[in-house]
Write an enzyme that holds these catalytic residues in place. Structure first.
Site, PDB file in Angstrom:
ATOM      1  N   GLY A   1     -14.033   6.062   5.175  1.00 34.11           N
ATOM      2  CA  GLY A   1     -13.608   7.387   5.853  1.00 34.11           C
ATOM      3  C   GLY A   1     -13.623   7.324   6.593  1.00 34.11           C
ATOM      4  O   GLY A   1     -13.982   7.544   7.252  1.00 34.11           O
ATOM      5  N   ASP A   2     -12.007   8.421   8.159  1.00 39.62           N
ATOM      6  CA  ASP A   2     -13.280   8.721   9.103  1.00 39.62           C
ATOM      7  C   ASP A   2     -12.939   9.967   9.037  1.00 39.62           C
ATOM      8  O   ASP A   2     -12.977  10.591   8.037  1.00 39.62           O
ATOM      9  CB  ASP A   2     -11.033   9.192   9.290  1.00 39.62           C
ATOM     10  CG  ASP A   2     -10.731   7.684   9.435  1.00 39.62           C
ATOM     11  OD1 ASP A   2     -10.880   7.200  10.178  1.00 39.62           O
ATOM     12  OD2 ASP A   2      -9.005   7.430   9.562  1.00 39.62           O
TER      13      ASP A   2
ATOM     14  N   THR B   1      -3.760   5.371  -1.787  1.00 40.38           N
ATOM     15  CA  THR B   1      -4.620   5.821  -0.772  1.00 40.38           C
ATOM     16  C   THR B   1      -5.174   6.457  -1.536  1.00 40.38           C
ATOM     17  O   THR B   1      -4.931   7.452  -1.688  1.00 40.38           O
ATOM     18  CB  THR B   1      -4.396   5.952   0.511  1.00 40.38           C
ATOM     19  OG1 THR B   1      -3.669   6.385   0.502  1.00 40.38           O
ATOM     20  CG2 THR B   1      -3.886   4.456   1.573  1.00 40.38           C
ATOM     21  N   TYR B   2      -6.399   6.990  -0.747  1.00 40.59           N
ATOM     22  CA  TYR B   2      -7.601   8.285  -0.887  1.00 40.59           C
ATOM     23  C   TYR B   2      -7.349   9.250  -0.240  1.00 40.59           C
ATOM     24  O   TYR B   2      -7.614   8.859   0.979  1.00 40.59           O
ATOM     25  CB  TYR B   2      -8.803   8.140  -1.105  1.00 40.59           C
ATOM     26  CG  TYR B   2      -9.868   8.964  -1.839  1.00 40.59           C
ATOM     27  CD1 TYR B   2      -9.570   9.157  -3.450  1.00 40.59           C
ATOM     28  CD2 TYR B   2     -10.580   9.547  -1.589  1.00 40.59           C
ATOM     29  CE1 TYR B   2     -10.377  10.154  -4.521  1.00 40.59           C
ATOM     30  CE2 TYR B   2     -11.466  10.226  -2.285  1.00 40.59           C
ATOM     31  CZ  TYR B   2     -10.943  10.677  -3.799  1.00 40.59           C
ATOM     32  OH  TYR B   2     -12.330  11.142  -4.430  1.00 40.59           O
TER      33      TYR B   2
ATOM     34  N   ALA C   1      -7.641  12.889   2.450  1.00 39.54           N
ATOM     35  CA  ALA C   1      -9.265  13.134   3.446  1.00 39.54           C
ATOM     36  C   ALA C   1      -9.940  14.629   2.675  1.00 39.54           C
ATOM     37  O   ALA C   1     -10.651  15.278   2.489  1.00 39.54           O
ATOM     38  CB  ALA C   1      -8.205  13.657   4.686  1.00 39.54           C
TER      39      ALA C   1
ATOM     40  N   ASP D   1     -19.404  -5.371  14.784  1.00 38.61           N
ATOM     41  CA  ASP D   1     -18.246  -4.871  14.273  1.00 38.61           C
ATOM     42  C   ASP D   1     -18.273  -5.652  12.983  1.00 38.61           C
ATOM     43  O   ASP D   1     -18.423  -6.011  11.883  1.00 38.61           O
ATOM     44  CB  ASP D   1     -17.108  -4.271  14.494  1.00 38.61           C
ATOM     45  CG  ASP D   1     -15.704  -3.228  13.552  1.00 38.61           C
ATOM     46  OD1 ASP D   1     -16.513  -2.554  13.527  1.00 38.61           O
ATOM     47  OD2 ASP D   1     -14.918  -3.764  13.377  1.00 38.61           O
TER      48      ASP D   1
ATOM     49  N   HIS E   1     -12.822  -1.510  15.039  1.00 34.72           N
ATOM     50  CA  HIS E   1     -12.978  -0.427  14.598  1.00 34.72           C
ATOM     51  C   HIS E   1     -13.581   0.710  16.388  1.00 34.72           C
ATOM     52  O   HIS E   1     -14.428   0.988  16.561  1.00 34.72           O
ATOM     53  CB  HIS E   1     -14.174  -0.248  13.569  1.00 34.72           C
ATOM     54  CG  HIS E   1     -14.490   1.613  12.794  1.00 34.72           C
ATOM     55  ND1 HIS E   1     -14.717   2.623  13.049  1.00 34.72           N
ATOM     56  CD2 HIS E   1     -13.842   1.950  11.939  1.00 34.72           C
ATOM     57  CE1 HIS E   1     -15.004   3.404  12.996  1.00 34.72           C
ATOM     58  NE2 HIS E   1     -13.974   3.260  11.658  1.00 34.72           N
TER      59      HIS E   1
ATOM     60  N   ALA F   1     -20.238   2.238   4.371  1.00 34.85           N
ATOM     61  CA  ALA F   1     -18.638   1.991   2.895  1.00 34.85           C
ATOM     62  C   ALA F   1     -19.774   1.132   2.289  1.00 34.85           C
ATOM     63  O   ALA F   1     -19.676   1.048   1.401  1.00 34.85           O
ATOM     64  CB  ALA F   1     -17.552   0.448   3.709  1.00 34.85           C
TER      65      ALA F   1
ATOM     66  N   GLU G   1       0.864  -1.374   0.170  1.00 36.01           N
ATOM     67  CA  GLU G   1       0.194   0.359  -0.200  1.00 36.01           C
ATOM     68  C   GLU G   1       1.251   1.449   0.415  1.00 36.01           C
ATOM     69  O   GLU G   1       2.160   0.841   0.642  1.00 36.01           O
ATOM     70  CB  GLU G   1      -0.980  -0.209   0.967  1.00 36.01           C
ATOM     71  CG  GLU G   1      -1.604   1.213   1.212  1.00 36.01           C
ATOM     72  CD  GLU G   1      -3.074   1.050   2.113  1.00 36.01           C
ATOM     73  OE1 GLU G   1      -3.860  -0.170   2.572  1.00 36.01           O
ATOM     74  OE2 GLU G   1      -3.083   1.946   3.445  1.00 36.01           O
TER      75      GLU G   1
HETATM   76  P1  FAD Z   1     -17.898   1.536   7.698  1.00 31.17           P
HETATM   77  O1  FAD Z   1     -18.053  -0.102   7.289  1.00 31.17           O
HETATM   78  O2  FAD Z   1     -18.997   2.402   7.222  1.00 31.17           O
HETATM   79  O3  FAD Z   1     -17.693   1.419   9.115  1.00 31.17           O
HETATM   80  C1  FAD Z   1     -17.811   2.906  10.235  1.00 31.17           C
HETATM   81  C2  FAD Z   1     -18.542   2.480  11.166  1.00 31.17           C
HETATM   82  O4  FAD Z   1     -19.670   2.113  11.297  1.00 31.17           O
HETATM   83  C3  FAD Z   1     -18.161   1.094  12.039  1.00 31.17           C
HETATM   84  O5  FAD Z   1     -17.807   1.197  13.566  1.00 31.17           O
HETATM   85  C4  FAD Z   1     -19.241   0.499  11.655  1.00 31.17           C
HETATM   86  O6  FAD Z   1     -18.778  -1.243  13.382  1.00 31.17           O
HETATM   87  C5  FAD Z   1     -19.741   0.832  11.401  1.00 31.17           C
HETATM   88  N1  FAD Z   1     -21.083   0.543  10.496  1.00 31.17           N
HETATM   89  C6  FAD Z   1     -20.427  -0.641   9.131  1.00 31.17           C
HETATM   90  N2  FAD Z   1     -21.837  -0.316   8.638  1.00 31.17           N
HETATM   91  C7  FAD Z   1     -22.643  -0.324   9.844  1.00 31.17           C
HETATM   92  C8  FAD Z   1     -24.325   0.240   9.710  1.00 31.17           C
HETATM   93  N3  FAD Z   1     -24.659  -0.693   8.363  1.00 31.17           N
HETATM   94  N4  FAD Z   1     -24.264   0.733  10.560  1.00 31.17           N
HETATM   95  C9  FAD Z   1     -24.863   0.979  11.370  1.00 31.17           C
HETATM   96  N5  FAD Z   1     -23.181   1.441  11.248  1.00 31.17           N
HETATM   97  C10 FAD Z   1     -22.447   0.745  10.523  1.00 31.17           C
HETATM   98  N6  FAD Z   1      -9.054   6.308   5.151  1.00 31.17           N
HETATM   99  C11 FAD Z   1      -9.230   6.749   3.765  1.00 31.17           C
HETATM  100  O7  FAD Z   1      -9.807   8.247   4.100  1.00 31.17           O
HETATM  101  N7  FAD Z   1      -8.303   6.968   3.130  1.00 31.17           N
HETATM  102  C12 FAD Z   1      -7.970   5.302   2.657  1.00 31.17           C
HETATM  103  O8  FAD Z   1      -7.676   5.046   1.805  1.00 31.17           O
HETATM  104  C13 FAD Z   1      -8.089   4.525   3.785  1.00 31.17           C
HETATM  105  N8  FAD Z   1      -7.727   3.196   3.389  1.00 31.17           N
HETATM  106  C14 FAD Z   1      -7.650   2.461   3.745  1.00 31.17           C
HETATM  107  C15 FAD Z   1      -7.195   1.013   4.126  1.00 31.17           C
HETATM  108  C16 FAD Z   1      -7.511  -0.317   4.766  1.00 31.17           C
HETATM  109  C17 FAD Z   1      -7.167  -1.353   4.848  1.00 31.17           C
HETATM  110  C18 FAD Z   1      -7.952   0.063   5.670  1.00 31.17           C
HETATM  111  C19 FAD Z   1      -8.407  -1.053   7.553  1.00 31.17           C
HETATM  112  C20 FAD Z   1      -8.769   1.833   6.752  1.00 31.17           C
HETATM  113  C21 FAD Z   1      -8.373   2.470   5.548  1.00 31.17           C
HETATM  114  N9  FAD Z   1      -9.255   3.490   6.012  1.00 31.17           N
HETATM  115  C22 FAD Z   1      -8.980   4.902   5.485  1.00 31.17           C
HETATM  116  C23 FAD Z   1      -9.423   4.121   7.027  1.00 31.17           C
HETATM  117  C24 FAD Z   1     -10.854   3.983   7.667  1.00 31.17           C
HETATM  118  O9  FAD Z   1     -11.892   5.097   6.105  1.00 31.17           O
HETATM  119  C25 FAD Z   1     -11.795   4.505   8.348  1.00 31.17           C
HETATM  120  O10 FAD Z   1     -10.990   3.551   9.435  1.00 31.17           O
HETATM  121  C26 FAD Z   1     -12.880   4.475   8.633  1.00 31.17           C
HETATM  122  O11 FAD Z   1     -13.542   5.483   9.673  1.00 31.17           O
HETATM  123  C27 FAD Z   1     -13.735   3.486   8.186  1.00 31.17           C
HETATM  124  O12 FAD Z   1     -13.807   3.114   6.908  1.00 31.17           O
HETATM  125  P2  FAD Z   1     -14.886   2.004   6.989  1.00 31.17           P
HETATM  126  O13 FAD Z   1     -15.276   1.659   6.033  1.00 31.17           O
HETATM  127  O14 FAD Z   1     -14.418   0.741   7.850  1.00 31.17           O
HETATM  128  O15 FAD Z   1     -16.341   1.806   7.349  1.00 31.17           O
END
Ligand code: FAD
Length: 293
Positions: free
Chosen positions: A108-109, A48-49, A51, A161, A152, A128, A17
């Protein structure tokens, strides 16, 4: 080939990555790293993408160049942060135009930074899972998602999660990559939890080699990952000797990788921080041990 097809082949997947650098010098450094790692013939590399702002365009440009100018298979990350659905569709279109067929779909964060409450774009997505579904609707993409061995940071529980990870798979995700972690058992427990919710997509463990002491605090802060106290102690003891710090980091990461592969992990995803040395050393160690068996 898509990552889905490559993983279906059954061979151990190796991936690296990168992040889009902010300066032209940073980008030159990244291309040196990409060329150095290309020789290892990884299964895929990912970018990565950001902020926000202009370095989001860099992700499109860099993944496009990787697709066009190297033998590597790029995965472009995409997040929901600050994007309307129309904008997300247009970024996916830009990836497709650049020849990128693999996308890692992330929420995303929180725009205010980790630890702040999540705020979605008024016409955007909250999770996501929704982005996975959108990308699948838009064409024949291979979609990856994030997974969290220690949960998470915002998750209600490890179980909840894992349930959401299973929902992302159901929405069309083909594979997952994990946040980094230091205890192989956390990874195996995640795989077990996810499978109880019917999630059987390959979950690739993410590996962060520790190469300097400053990284320790920053990493724990950003990811919520537990940094093992005994490892911190070992690293701090040789704090003033960068080569010794890196040697310990490489040794510890090698052991973790071997445990993961022995336990059936489908591959290894290295967070390179745009440098190749530690990753190449760990890769060589693993190849050596596996060849000797
Ligand atoms: P989600 O899957 O949406 O989860 C977010 C939170 O919501 C979690 O607590 C989950 O338990 C909860 N949740 C999920 N789905 C639901 C639902 N349907 N209903 C209620 N709650 C739910 N960040 C960047 O900005 N750019 C990047 O390129 C990037 N790359 C990454 C690559 C990897 C391999 C990893 C592990 C993380 C990366 N991140 C990146 C960080 C990531 O965007 C953050 O950790 C973000 O806070 C969570 O993203 P997620 O896609 O897991 O979110």
């Amino acid at each position: 080939p898509t990552v889905r097809e490559l993983l279906a082949g059954g061979a151990v997947s190796y991936s690296f990555e990168f992040f889009p650098p902010k300066s032209d010098e940073g980008e030159r450094q990244l291309w040196r790293t990409i060329r150095e790692l290309e020789g290892l013939s990884p299964t895929f590399v990912s970018v990565t993408y950001g902020a926000g702002g202009s370095n989001r365009d860099r992700t499109v440009r860099i993944t496009g160049r990787i697709a066009a100018e190297t033998t590597l298979n790029p995965v472009a990350h995409l997040t929901c942060v600050g994007h309307s659905r129309a904008e997300l569709r247009s970024v996916v279109g830009a990836y497709a135009d650049a020849g990128v067929r693999n996308i890692l779909a992330l929420r995303g964060d929180p725009p205010g930074g980790p630890g702040q409450p999540w705020v979605r774009h008024p016409d955007g997505f909250d999770h996501a899972e929704e982005l996975v579904a959108l990308i699948r609707q838009l064409g024949d993409f291979c979609v990856g998602v994030a997974a969290f061995p220690e949960g998470h940071p915002e998750a209600e529980s490890l179980e909840a999660d894992a349930r959401y990870l299973a929902r992302k798979a159901k929405a069309g995700a083909d594979f997952a990559i994990t946040q980094f972690f230091f205890d192989a058992d956390d990874y195996f427990a995640l795989v077990e939890r996810a499978s109880r919710y019917g999630c059987d997509i390959p979950i690739i463990p993410g590996i962060m080699p520790v190469t300097n002491v400053r990284q320790i605090e920053r990493m724990a802060l950003l990811s919520g990952a537990e940094f093992p106290a005994d490892l911190a102690e070992r690293l701090l003891a040789v704090e003033d000797d960068p080569a010794a710090v890196r040697a310990i980091g490489v040794e510890v990461a090698t052991e973790l990788c071997l445990k993961l592969l022995a336990g059936g992990a489908p591959g290894l995803h290295f967070y390179t921080l745009n440098r190749s040395t530690a990753t190449r050393e760990i890769y060589a160690n693993i190849a050596g041990v596996r060849a000797a068996r």
